[in-house]
Design an enzyme around this catalytic site. Structure first.
Site, PDB file in Angstrom:
ATOM      1  CE  LYS A 188     -20.236  -3.685  21.144  1.00 16.06           C
ATOM      2  NZ  LYS A 188     -19.499  -2.417  21.225  1.00 16.06           N
ATOM      3  CD  GLU A 233     -23.191   2.829  25.527  1.00 19.88           C
ATOM      4  OE1 GLU A 233     -23.246   2.987  26.760  1.00 19.88           O
ATOM      5  OE2 GLU A 233     -22.338   2.089  24.969  1.00 19.88           O
ATOM      6  CB  SER A 255     -16.642  -8.094  16.295  1.00 18.08           C
ATOM      7  OG  SER A 255     -17.385  -7.644  15.181  1.00 18.08           O
TER       8      SER A 255
END
Ligand SMILES: Cc1ncc(COP(=O)(O)O)c(C=O)c1O
Length: 393
Positions: free
Chosen positions: A89, A111, A377
């Site tokens: 991210k 968010e 990830s």
């Protein structure tokens, strides 16, 4: 034929910008400037330097010996779990905070579902000294408590979303509402390849560093930049978009997306968007969406907060309907078991989102010489309590 977005932000029939009129100036400002800013030499220099020295890129491409033995194929792991803050991210939040600064914004909203995007946003706001508000569903606040604490420690305000299923979709609704009320000074850092144009394309470009690195790392290790398959889990689809990006238009490379089937695709408690979705509009984008006969969004469910979303980014909707991507749905139980296998064979505890991608080996056989890259990830620290409760450790 290309699988990248066109100028209007369409991937085939999917994408675009379906937004309330009050948001038009915000998205228009971004649309008119994002490519120009991303191509400025000073932007590229700052972005690359932060990815290297702050995030710790390039992340390794690791040959997973014991997993390869078990599943009788060549498995490489792209170690996004080793990024600063523990997931992919941050590649996107670094890019977007630099974008926000160049657009003169002084306040950031975001968010988050699993909390990884919230942490990555709070991190870059601390780095740049910018005010940060993160919206998070009440259910996710409970199941991702370590990440809530991290965001607070980093100086962000975490606001609870209390509507709907009190998960990612509802947090996104609250963030959009905030943006409408604060259109001038605020930049909304969306955490995946979702939302109105230009977000899906912009986020995919920031995450494309993943496949750029895979190409050169594989060249070094295998003498070819191309794996036979790239596999990633898909919530909104940003880690997958980054891992596929430089392979999208290369048909020699198979693209495999793994979605969350929750308690079973047809159990009524699932987030398997490609299997269950129909064309609809969510959060400003035309895409595949889980919905009732009369178009109301179906509340999604997955054990993993980051995959618990009723839609999917427009790139992925197009990959699915065009047949370019192979989509597979994996249940909670399959994902949890796969996470345990990876932990005990490789010494790597994956995020539950990523564990879904590892369950691919129970669904699909590969040839002995196939090179299969799994995008790892994120790391599982945030999920330890869920793993402990599930396995009664
Ligand atoms: C580790 C990890 N992987 C995957 C995802 C899913 O998001 P995306 O599909 O945008 O990569 C999340 C979302 O929070 C995450 O934390």
């Amino acid at each position: 034929m290309t699988y990248h977005a066109n100028e209007k932000g369409y991937y085939g029939q999917f994408g675009g910008a379906f937004i309330p009129e009050m948001l038009y100036p915000n998205t228009e400002e971004l649309r008119q400037n994002y490519i120009r800013i991303m191509e400025e030499p000073s932007f590229i220099k700052e972005f690359k330097a932060l990815l290297k020295d702050y995030v710790g890129r390039p992340t390794p491409l690791y040959f997973a010996n014991r997993l390869s033995d078990k599943y009788k194929t060549k498995i490489y792991l792209k170690r996004e779990d080793l990024c600063h803050t523990g997931a992919h991210k941050v590649n996107n939040t670094i890019g977007q905070i630099l974008m926000a600064k160049r657009l003169g914004k002084t306040r950031i909203i975001a968010e988050t579902g699993a909390g990884q995007h919230g942490v990555a946003t709070a991190t870059v706001c601390a780095l740049m000294g910018i005010e940060c508000v993160v919206y998070m569903g009440e259910i996710d606040i409970a199941r991702q408590a370590p990440n809530v604490a991290r965001m607070k420690m980093l100086g962000a305000e975490v606001r609870s979303a209390l509507s709907g299923s009190r998960t990612l979709k509802d947090a996104t609704n609250e963030a959009i509402r905030d943006w409408i009320n604060n259109p001038v000074n605020t930049h909304y850092i969306i955490g995946s390849v979702v939302g109105p144009h230009p977000y899906p394309d912009m986020v995919a470009r920031f995450q494309s560093v993943i496949s750029e690195e895979i190409q050169s790392q594989l060249m070094e290790k295998e003498g070819t930049p191309n794996p036979d398959y790239v596999v990633a889990c898909v919530g909104g689809g940003s880690n997958a978009a980054g891992a596929y990006y430089h392979y999208l238009d290369n048909n020699d490379v198979g693209i495999i997306a793994v979605e969350a089937a929750g308690k079973g695709v047809h159990s009524g408690e699932s987030a398997a968007t490609s299997a269950l979705g129909k064309v609809g509009i969510i959060h400003g984008s035309k895409t595949l969406l889980m919905q009732t006969q009369d178009g109301q969004i179906t509340e999604p469910y997955s054990i993993s907060a980051g995959l618990d979303y009723p839609g999917v980014g427009p790139m992925h909707a197009h990959l699915y309907t065009s047949g370019r991507g192979e989509f597979i749905s994996v249940t909670d139980d399959e994902a949890m078991e796969a996470g345990l296998v990876v932990s005990q064979l490789e010494g790597i505890i994956p995020a539950i989102e990523t564990s879904h991608a590892f369950a691919i080996f129970n669904h699909r056989k590969f040839k002995k010489d196939d090179i299969v890259v799994i995008n790892l990830s994120g790391r599982g620290d945030k999920d330890l309590q869920t793993y402990i409760d599930y396995f009664k450790l």
